[in-house]
Design an enzyme around this catalytic site. Structure first.
Site, short mmCIF file in Angstrom:
data_model
loop_
_atom_site.label_atom_id
_atom_site.label_comp_id
_atom_site.label_asym_id
_atom_site.label_seq_id
_atom_site.Cartn_x
_atom_site.Cartn_y
_atom_site.Cartn_z
N ASP A 1 19.72 -17.50 -6.85
CA ASP A 1 18.50 -17.60 -7.67
C ASP A 1 18.82 -18.38 -8.94
O ASP A 1 19.94 -18.28 -9.45
CB ASP A 1 17.98 -16.20 -8.01
CG ASP A 1 16.49 -16.20 -8.26
OD1 ASP A 1 15.75 -15.62 -7.44
OD2 ASP A 1 16.06 -16.82 -9.27
N GLU B 1 8.59 -13.81 8.16
CA GLU B 1 8.96 -12.38 8.06
C GLU B 1 7.71 -11.52 8.08
O GLU B 1 6.64 -11.96 7.68
CB GLU B 1 9.81 -12.13 6.81
CG GLU B 1 9.15 -12.49 5.48
CD GLU B 1 8.16 -11.48 4.99
OE1 GLU B 1 8.28 -10.31 5.39
OE2 GLU B 1 7.26 -11.84 4.21
N ARG C 1 6.69 -5.12 5.33
CA ARG C 1 5.69 -4.53 4.45
C ARG C 1 6.39 -3.97 3.23
O ARG C 1 7.45 -3.34 3.35
CB ARG C 1 4.95 -3.37 5.14
CG ARG C 1 3.92 -3.80 6.13
CD ARG C 1 3.52 -2.64 7.01
NE ARG C 1 4.66 -2.12 7.72
CZ ARG C 1 4.70 -0.95 8.35
NH1 ARG C 1 3.66 -0.16 8.32
NH2 ARG C 1 5.78 -0.56 8.98
N ALA D 1 -9.93 3.16 6.69
CA ALA D 1 -10.88 2.65 5.69
C ALA D 1 -10.40 3.06 4.31
O ALA D 1 -9.75 4.08 4.13
CB ALA D 1 -12.26 3.24 5.97
N GLY D 2 -10.70 2.22 3.34
CA GLY D 2 -10.25 2.51 1.97
C GLY D 2 -10.87 1.54 1.00
O GLY D 2 -11.89 0.91 1.30
N GLY E 1 -5.33 -5.23 -0.81
CA GLY E 1 -4.76 -5.99 -1.92
C GLY E 1 -3.35 -6.42 -1.60
O GLY E 1 -2.97 -6.56 -0.43
N CYS F 1 0.04 -10.51 -0.25
CA CYS F 1 0.01 -11.28 0.99
C CYS F 1 -1.38 -11.49 1.58
O CYS F 1 -1.82 -12.63 1.74
CB CYS F 1 0.91 -10.60 2.03
SG CYS F 1 2.58 -10.40 1.40
N ARG G 1 -0.39 -6.49 -7.73
CA ARG G 1 -1.11 -7.72 -7.41
C ARG G 1 -2.33 -7.44 -6.53
O ARG G 1 -2.21 -6.80 -5.50
CB ARG G 1 -0.17 -8.73 -6.74
CG ARG G 1 0.74 -9.39 -7.78
CD ARG G 1 1.75 -10.29 -7.15
NE ARG G 1 2.80 -9.54 -6.49
CZ ARG G 1 3.80 -10.10 -5.82
NH1 ARG G 1 3.86 -11.40 -5.71
NH2 ARG G 1 4.74 -9.36 -5.26
C1 UGA Z 1 1.60 -7.31 4.70
C2 UGA Z 1 1.86 -7.22 6.22
O1 UGA Z 1 1.52 -5.92 6.69
C3 UGA Z 1 3.32 -7.54 6.55
O2 UGA Z 1 3.50 -7.54 7.94
C4 UGA Z 1 3.66 -8.92 5.98
O3 UGA Z 1 5.02 -9.26 6.21
C5 UGA Z 1 3.41 -8.91 4.49
O4 UGA Z 1 2.02 -8.60 4.24
C6 UGA Z 1 3.75 -10.29 3.96
O5 UGA Z 1 3.10 -11.26 4.36
O6 UGA Z 1 4.75 -10.44 3.26
P1 UGA Z 1 1.99 -5.67 2.61
O7 UGA Z 1 1.18 -6.66 1.82
O8 UGA Z 1 3.29 -5.20 2.05
O9 UGA Z 1 2.36 -6.28 4.07
O10 UGA Z 1 1.09 -4.40 2.80
P2 UGA Z 1 0.26 -3.69 3.97
O11 UGA Z 1 0.91 -2.42 4.31
O12 UGA Z 1 -0.02 -4.62 5.07
O13 UGA Z 1 -1.10 -3.36 3.19
C7 UGA Z 1 -1.93 -4.40 2.66
C8 UGA Z 1 -3.22 -3.82 2.11
O14 UGA Z 1 -4.03 -3.32 3.16
C9 UGA Z 1 -3.03 -2.64 1.15
O15 UGA Z 1 -3.92 -2.77 0.08
C10 UGA Z 1 -3.35 -1.42 1.99
O16 UGA Z 1 -3.79 -0.32 1.26
C11 UGA Z 1 -4.45 -1.98 2.87
N1 UGA Z 1 -4.63 -1.24 4.14
C12 UGA Z 1 -3.67 -1.26 5.10
C13 UGA Z 1 -5.82 -0.55 4.36
O17 UGA Z 1 -6.73 -0.52 3.48
N2 UGA Z 1 -6.01 0.08 5.56
C14 UGA Z 1 -5.07 0.08 6.53
O18 UGA Z 1 -5.31 0.68 7.60
C15 UGA Z 1 -3.86 -0.60 6.29
#
Ligand code: UGA
Length: 432
Positions: free
Chosen positions: A30, A151, A154, A255-256, A260, A263, A331
């Site tokens: 880095d 990749e 999560r 649901a929620g 956010g 990604c 974020r």
């Molecule tokens: C997401 C993807 O799930 C990963 O596979 C991917 O690698 C990553 O982006 C990336 O591109 O780097 P992440 O952003 O860490 O991962 O989080 P998630 O667990 O996917 O959740 C994203 C959002 O969706 C959160 O706000 C979460 O609360 C919401 N969510 C998720 C829901 O509202 N309902 C769900 O059933 C699942």
């Protein structure tokens, strides 16, 4: 194998640490010297459960190195992973690739023997072609292969996702690069995940397609939740009933509040932009983005109606403000527009999050950080459960709030409406 991870952000650091744990020698590079110094002291700059222990172990065993010396790291490595950020460009939907191309330009001067260059950063389809063009001289001399290996980690579950991925995608037309990368991933593939070799452009698109599809699933269930609220149906029944169909699958149907993080919002917008560049109208993804944006307003309306439009001086406790649990990441967290709005309306907000106080709310006059769930909830008119941290799953609200007539808005459907009714608590949730 000897690996070089360029960029020690989320992707680079987690992947680098996990690769070293599989027995590889890994150089994490880095430009930020302070970051490198802290990493060398075993201090992890991101909040990721379990990462620090694995990092310290491999650093101690001299398999994992942190350095600002790109030249040395590249020359000592067989495979170079580009893991720098691809943020959204200002006033546009497109991914800013300047960091990726800067790396490619630096690599141009450093390579004199065969290396595989892998993009792990999320990059629009054809980025690999552009990197290859920058490195054209090296390519002609057969000194490089440029590969896409997206990749799917999560935040909060990154180590498990790295160790037990559903699939490993390697985008390359080079048999040599494919063979080497397959052996790098062998300890992981052996367990149960699928290894898939696609074209480089295919791998680049798989990443955007996956994130956008997951965002679509969430937006779909969130809109259905709106309908459930009007029809007296429980969204959890709908998610379960749909999800048991193996063609649909039950995951990502919770649901929620609006989705956010760093990604989904960024990648859905970037995919629309890629579609535009290739004159393809991605109407579904566009609808997902606008549905998610309007969800934030919709939730504010809901908060207003729960408090009968009287927000001024109402004491509101917000439990959890991060975009999801087990991260300190704010974020695109939907808590930000909600708290900003309530602050403007002169509600008195006290929030608690297990990952600590947030800079986003520091200068808001009606918002304060509470050091515990107890102090946040005491005397509240409304408790908003925004993020589903485990800490919030077994609370005794009557004991915490210590007053009658308080309300709960559970944006993650953690509690049972029936039990809340029995307790005589005015409870509101999503899609029920
Ligand atoms: C997401 C993807 O799930 C990963 O596979 C991917 O690698 C990553 O982006 C990336 O591109 O780097 P992440 O952003 O860490 O991962 O989080 P998630 O667990 O996917 O959740 C994203 C959002 O969706 C959160 O706000 C979460 O609360 C919401 N969510 C998720 C829901 O509202 N309902 C769900 O059933 C699942």
């Amino acid at each position: 194998m000897k690996l070089c991870m360029i960029g020690t952000g989320y992707v680079g650091l987690v992947s680098g640490v996990c690769f070293s744990d599989l027995g590889n020698i890994v150089y994490c590079v880095d430009k930020d010297i302070n970051k490198i110094n802290s990493l060398n002291k075993g201090l992890v700059p991101i909040y990721e459960p379990g990462l620090e222990e694995i990092l310290k172990k491999n650093h101690k065993q001299k398999r994992l190195f942190f350095t600002s010396n790109l030249k040395k790291a590249v020359q000592n490595s067989d495979i170079i992973f580009i893991c720098v950020g691809t943020p959204t460009k200002k006033n546009s939907n497109s991914a800013d690739l300047k960091y990726v191309f800067n790396v490619a330009n630096e690599l141009k001067k450093l390579i004199s023997k065969y290396k595989i260059i892998v993009t792990k950063s999320t990059v629009p389809v054809t980025t690999g072609d552009k990197i290859e063009k920058i490195l054209n001289n090296l390519r002609k001399k057969k000194l490089i292969d440029v590969v896409s290996n997206p990749e799917f980690l999560r935040e909060g579950e990154a180590i498990r996702d790295f160790t037990y991925p559903d699939r490993v995608i390697i985008g390359t037309e080079s048999k040599k690069a494919n063979k080497i990368l397959k052996s790098l991933y062998m300890p992981i593939i052996k367990k149960s995940s699928r290894y898939i070799n696609t074209s480089r452009r295919g791998a680049e698109l798989i990443k955007y397609a996956s994130n956008s599809f997951l965002a679509t699933k969430i937006s779909f269930i969130n809109e259905l939740a709106n309908l459930c609220e009007k029809t007296g149906v429980d969204i959890k029944d709908v998610s379960l009933g749909m999800g048991l169909d193996q063609r649909i699958g039950g995951r990502f149907l919770r649901a929620g509040p609006a989705y956010g993080g760093s990604c989904f919002p960024k990648d859905t917008r970037a995919l629309i932009d890629i579609g535009n560049k290739f004159k393809t109208d991605l109407t579904i993804v566009k609808s997902v983005v606008s549905s998610n944006d309007s969800r934030k307003t919709l939730l504010l309306e809901r908060v207003k109606s729960i408090l009968n439009n009287k927000l001024k001086n109402k004491k509101i406790a917000v439990l959890g403000v991060t975009f999801k649990p087990n991260t300190d990441d704010m974020r695109e967290a939907s808590s930000v527009p909600i708290i900003n709005y309530l602050n403007k309306k002169n509600s008195k907000i006290s929030y608690y999050d297990p990952s600590g106080e947030k800079i986003e709310f520091k200068n808001l006059k009606n918002v304060k950080f509470s050091k515990s769930i107890t102090s946040a909830c005491f005397n509240a008119d409304l408790v908003i459960l925004h993020t589903e941290w485990n800490d919030f799953k077994l609370l005794n609200f009557k004991k915490l709030v210590k007053k009658t007539n308080f309300k709960i808005f559970d944006m993650r459907n953690i509690y049972s409406p029936l039990k809340m009714k029995k307790l005589n608590i005015k409870y509101f949730s999503i899609g029920r």
